[in-house]
Write a protein that holds these residues in place. Structure first.
Motif, PDB file in Angstrom:
ATOM      1  N   ASP A 172       0.822  -1.211   0.000  1.00  0.00           N
ATOM      2  CA  ASP A 172       0.000   0.000   0.000  1.00  0.00           C
ATOM      3  C   ASP A 172       0.854   1.258   0.000  1.00  0.00           C
ATOM      4  O   ASP A 172       0.410   2.330  -0.441  1.00  0.00           O
ATOM      5  N   VAL A 173       2.080   1.135   0.516  1.00  0.00           N
ATOM      6  CA  VAL A 173       2.986   2.284   0.579  1.00  0.00           C
ATOM      7  C   VAL A 173       3.969   2.276  -0.592  1.00  0.00           C
ATOM      8  O   VAL A 173       4.241   3.315  -1.200  1.00  0.00           O
ATOM      9  N   ASN A 174       4.492   1.105  -0.912  1.00  0.00           N
ATOM     10  CA  ASN A 174       5.492   0.971  -1.962  1.00  0.00           C
ATOM     11  C   ASN A 174       5.010  -0.096  -2.945  1.00  0.00           C
ATOM     12  O   ASN A 174       5.234  -1.295  -2.755  1.00  0.00           O
ATOM     13  N   PRO A 175       4.311   0.277  -4.020  1.00  0.00           N
ATOM     14  CA  PRO A 175       3.715  -0.710  -4.938  1.00  0.00           C
ATOM     15  C   PRO A 175       4.697  -1.364  -5.910  1.00  0.00           C
ATOM     16  O   PRO A 175       4.288  -2.184  -6.728  1.00  0.00           O
ATOM     17  N   GLY A 176       5.953  -1.071  -5.841  1.00  0.00           N
ATOM     18  CA  GLY A 176       6.909  -1.634  -6.790  1.00  0.00           C
ATOM     19  C   GLY A 176       7.059  -3.140  -6.645  1.00  0.00           C
ATOM     20  O   GLY A 176       6.840  -3.716  -5.571  1.00  0.00           O
ATOM     21  N   ALA A 177       7.449  -3.818  -7.751  1.00  0.00           N
ATOM     22  CA  ALA A 177       7.591  -5.275  -7.748  1.00  0.00           C
ATOM     23  C   ALA A 177       8.711  -5.720  -6.809  1.00  0.00           C
ATOM     24  O   ALA A 177       8.582  -6.698  -6.073  1.00  0.00           O
ATOM     25  N   ASP A 178       9.843  -4.977  -6.823  1.00  0.00           N
ATOM     26  CA  ASP A 178      10.958  -5.337  -5.949  1.00  0.00           C
ATOM     27  C   ASP A 178      10.568  -5.210  -4.486  1.00  0.00           C
ATOM     28  O   ASP A 178      10.929  -6.054  -3.652  1.00  0.00           O
ATOM     29  N   ALA A 179       9.840  -4.156  -4.171  1.00  0.00           N
ATOM     30  CA  ALA A 179       9.396  -3.964  -2.785  1.00  0.00           C
ATOM     31  C   ALA A 179       8.456  -5.083  -2.359  1.00  0.00           C
ATOM     32  O   ALA A 179       8.498  -5.552  -1.223  1.00  0.00           O
ATOM     33  N   SER A 180       7.600  -5.536  -3.282  1.00  0.00           N
ATOM     34  CA  SER A 180       6.662  -6.617  -2.958  1.00  0.00           C
ATOM     35  C   SER A 180       7.404  -7.906  -2.629  1.00  0.00           C
ATOM     36  O   SER A 180       7.054  -8.607  -1.669  1.00  0.00           O
ATOM     37  N   GLU A 181       8.447  -8.234  -3.421  1.00  0.00           N
ATOM     38  CA  GLU A 181       9.200  -9.450  -3.158  1.00  0.00           C
ATOM     39  C   GLU A 181       9.966  -9.344  -1.849  1.00  0.00           C
ATOM     40  O   GLU A 181      10.033 -10.288  -1.062  1.00  0.00           O
ATOM     41  N   ARG A 182      10.548  -8.158  -1.567  1.00  0.00           N
ATOM     42  CA  ARG A 182      11.259  -7.975  -0.298  1.00  0.00           C
ATOM     43  C   ARG A 182      10.298  -8.062   0.883  1.00  0.00           C
ATOM     44  O   ARG A 182      10.641  -8.590   1.933  1.00  0.00           O
ATOM     45  N   PHE A 183       9.080  -7.543   0.693  1.00  0.00           N
ATOM     46  CA  PHE A 183       8.084  -7.605   1.769  1.00  0.00           C
ATOM     47  C   PHE A 183       7.749  -9.062   2.112  1.00  0.00           C
ATOM     48  O   PHE A 183       7.586  -9.419   3.275  1.00  0.00           O
ATOM     49  N   LYS A 184       7.649  -9.926   1.068  1.00  0.00           N
ATOM     50  CA  LYS A 184       7.369 -11.346   1.311  1.00  0.00           C
ATOM     51  C   LYS A 184       8.528 -11.993   2.072  1.00  0.00           C
ATOM     52  O   LYS A 184       8.300 -12.784   3.006  1.00  0.00           O
ATOM     53  N   LEU A 185       9.777 -11.644   1.695  1.00  0.00           N
ATOM     54  CA  LEU A 185      10.926 -12.215   2.393  1.00  0.00           C
ATOM     55  C   LEU A 185      10.980 -11.744   3.839  1.00  0.00           C
ATOM     56  O   LEU A 185      11.256 -12.528   4.751  1.00  0.00           O
ATOM     57  N   VAL A 186      10.688 -10.457   4.054  1.00  0.00           N
ATOM     58  CA  VAL A 186      10.708  -9.907   5.413  1.00  0.00           C
ATOM     59  C   VAL A 186       9.634 -10.568   6.269  1.00  0.00           C
ATOM     60  O   VAL A 186       9.880 -10.943   7.418  1.00  0.00           O
ATOM     61  N   THR A 187       8.450 -10.730   5.701  1.00  0.00           N
ATOM     62  CA  THR A 187       7.354 -11.349   6.451  1.00  0.00           C
ATOM     63  C   THR A 187       7.673 -12.790   6.808  1.00  0.00           C
ATOM     64  O   THR A 187       7.431 -13.242   7.939  1.00  0.00           O
ATOM     65  N   HIS A 188       8.221 -13.521   5.843  1.00  0.00           N
ATOM     66  CA  HIS A 188       8.561 -14.922   6.115  1.00  0.00           C
ATOM     67  C   HIS A 188       9.681 -15.020   7.149  1.00  0.00           C
ATOM     68  O   HIS A 188       9.639 -15.870   8.057  1.00  0.00           O
ATOM     69  N   ALA A 189      10.674 -14.147   7.047  1.00  0.00           N
ATOM     70  CA  ALA A 189      11.766 -14.167   8.028  1.00  0.00           C
ATOM     71  C   ALA A 189      11.246 -13.878   9.429  1.00  0.00           C
ATOM     72  O   ALA A 189      11.654 -14.528  10.407  1.00  0.00           O
ATOM     73  N   TYR A 190      10.326 -12.915   9.534  1.00  0.00           N
ATOM     74  CA  TYR A 190       9.773 -12.592  10.854  1.00  0.00           C
ATOM     75  C   TYR A 190       8.939 -13.757  11.392  1.00  0.00           C
ATOM     76  O   TYR A 190       8.975 -14.058  12.588  1.00  0.00           O
ATOM     77  N   ASP A 191       8.152 -14.432  10.512  1.00  0.00           N
ATOM     78  CA  ASP A 191       7.347 -15.574  10.953  1.00  0.00           C
ATOM     79  C   ASP A 191       8.224 -16.650  11.571  1.00  0.00           C
ATOM     80  O   ASP A 191       7.842 -17.286  12.566  1.00  0.00           O
ATOM     81  N   VAL A 192       9.407 -16.870  11.003  1.00  0.00           N
ATOM     82  CA  VAL A 192      10.305 -17.907  11.503  1.00  0.00           C
ATOM     83  C   VAL A 192      10.994 -17.462  12.790  1.00  0.00           C
ATOM     84  O   VAL A 192      11.006 -18.152  13.804  1.00  0.00           O
ATOM     85  N   LEU A 193      11.571 -16.257  12.788  1.00  0.00           N
ATOM     86  CA  LEU A 193      12.385 -15.815  13.928  1.00  0.00           C
ATOM     87  C   LEU A 193      11.546 -15.382  15.122  1.00  0.00           C
ATOM     88  O   LEU A 193      12.054 -15.340  16.245  1.00  0.00           O
ATOM     89  N   SER A 194      10.271 -15.054  14.908  1.00  0.00           N
ATOM     90  CA  SER A 194       9.423 -14.660  16.042  1.00  0.00           C
ATOM     91  C   SER A 194       8.875 -15.860  16.791  1.00  0.00           C
ATOM     92  O   SER A 194       8.361 -15.716  17.899  1.00  0.00           O
ATOM     93  N   ASP A 195       8.964 -17.040  16.211  1.00  0.00           N
ATOM     94  CA  ASP A 195       8.536 -18.268  16.872  1.00  0.00           C
ATOM     95  C   ASP A 195       9.762 -18.929  17.504  1.00  0.00           C
ATOM     96  O   ASP A 195      10.676 -19.346  16.781  1.00  0.00           O
ATOM     97  N   PRO A 196       9.818 -19.028  18.832  1.00  0.00           N
ATOM     98  CA  PRO A 196      11.026 -19.564  19.478  1.00  0.00           C
ATOM     99  C   PRO A 196      11.421 -20.944  18.974  1.00  0.00           C
ATOM    100  O   PRO A 196      12.608 -21.225  18.764  1.00  0.00           O
ATOM    101  N   LYS A 197      10.427 -21.820  18.749  1.00  0.00           N
ATOM    102  CA  LYS A 197      10.735 -23.181  18.312  1.00  0.00           C
ATOM    103  C   LYS A 197      11.317 -23.173  16.905  1.00  0.00           C
ATOM    104  O   LYS A 197      12.327 -23.842  16.616  1.00  0.00           O
ATOM    105  N   GLN A 198      10.664 -22.425  15.989  1.00  0.00           N
ATOM    106  CA  GLN A 198      11.166 -22.379  14.616  1.00  0.00           C
ATOM    107  C   GLN A 198      12.530 -21.683  14.560  1.00  0.00           C
ATOM    108  O   GLN A 198      13.394 -22.072  13.758  1.00  0.00           O
TER     109      GLN A 198
END
Length: 370
Positions: free
Chosen positions: A33-59
């Protein structure tokens, strides 16, 4: 695969709060919604996935350790998993017995439907078009489960192996046990961008028409197997089978015994006395029936090869027609006079007790089935 810590810009000993702050900062910068560029979208997916893993102590712990956490304790590092121990001692060994990631493609379930047919349809068989509510291949992703233009990514917890190995103390020492990866559920890959049509299943529910050839001679309870006509499997896996259970509808005139058709013909008393030839309408056309003079109730007239086509073998059964002589219950004066005249000429014995006989329909049944 990029390192999750590098993606978020934190150190490997970062606290949960530091990880959360880094994610929020990058999310505000890269959100579509803030940065509609394709590169930003791919980085956003990587950032979200990285946070999902590192925010879960077990994962996070599994990610830090990696897919394998060392060897078998006590200097026996050549042993891999628990299954490798048995293979080494009892045959096999090395990496041959280690299971890899399981496939998303699975065989679809079988389906069972009931098909009702009429008695006349099974004499020579019939063709039907059956509507089936079932699972079919997703036309958007063609079974890949991914949105168009994307593909599964390797799980960074098990690194594509589909399994997580842990060191467990036992009587034999520290034993490496293997269990399916909880992040990718043992697939070794993750669907980062699922297909929106099938929700990442590779198949959707739909109604389709299945052509069915019902063979001649089937009976109620017979099941027909149609290989590959059942549900398509998850991720576009092979179809299951379709089973059709046949039910033959009741007929008001004809019944069936094996490959024979059974029917009853009502014969007027005069025709029973004098004999006659008549035509009856059978299930597959007209049939000429000859009644000999003096025919009696419960006699069975057999018409060869006018029954049901044999399911296994060749030829057809017979049409068996049971005779029922009908005695008139009401007579005109003239008719009564003629009957009395006939009785005077034909000196029949007086009514008397005779050998016990079964009723009409019981006798017909015995003669039909005998």
């Amino acid at each position: 695969m990029a390192d999750h810590y590098e993606v978020l810009g934190v150190s490997r000993d970062a606290t949960p709060d530091e990880i959360k702050k880094a994610y929020r900062r990058l999310a505000r910068e890269l959100h579509p919604d803030v940065n509609p560029g394709a590169d930003a979208s791919e980085r956003f997916k990587l950032v979200t996935h990285a946070y999902d893993v590192l925010s879960d102590p077990k994962q996070r712990q599994q990610y830090d350790i990696g897919p394998q956490a060392g060897g078998f304790g006590g200097g026996a590092g050549d042993f891999g998993g628990f299954g490798d121990i048995f293979e080494t001692f009892f045959g096999g060994g090395g990496q041959q017995g280690r299971r890899g990631p399981r496939s998303r493609r699975e065989r679809g379930q079988d389906a069972l439907l009931r098909v009702e047919v009429d008695l006349d349809e099974i004499i020579f068989g019939t063709h039907r078009e059956i509507d089936v509510d079932t699972a079919v291949l997703c036309e958007t992703c063609h079974g890949s489960c991914c949105a168009p233009g994307t593909s599964p990514v390797t799980c960074d917890i098990c690194h594509g192996t589909g399994n997580i190995q842990r060191s467990v103390r036992s009587l034999l020492g520290n034993v490496m046990t293997s269990s399916p990866c909880g992040t990718c559920r043992g697939y070794g890959t993750i669907i980062a961008t699922p297909c929106v049509t099938c929700q990442g299943q590779g198949r959707v529910r739909a109604r389709r028409t299945v052509p069915v050839d019902v063979p001649a001679g089937v009976d109620t309870g017979v099941r027909l197997q149609m290989p590959g006509s059942g549900e398509v499997g998850p991720a576009g896996g092979p179809n299951g089978d379709l089973y059709l259970e046949i039910k033959v509808r009741h007929h008001d005139v004809f019944s069936r015994n094996g490959d024979d058709l059974l029917a009853t013909i009502e014969v007027p008393m005069t025709d029973a006395i004098l004999g006659t030839t008549t035509t009856v309408h059978a299930l597959d056309g007209d049939v000429a029936v000859e009644l000999r003079p003096g025919v009696q109730s419960a006699e069975v007239i057999t018409v060869k090869d006018r029954g049901v086509t044999r399911l296994r073998g060749s030829g057809r059964g017979d049409l068996k027609i049971g005779v029922q002589v009908v005695t008139p219950t009401r007579l005109s004066g003239k008719e009564r006079a003629l009957i009395e005249q006939f009785a005077g000429v034909h000196k029949a014995p007086a009514p008397h007790l005779s050998q016990f006989q079964q009723g009409l329909f019981a006798k017909l049944r015995d003669r039909f089935l005998g």
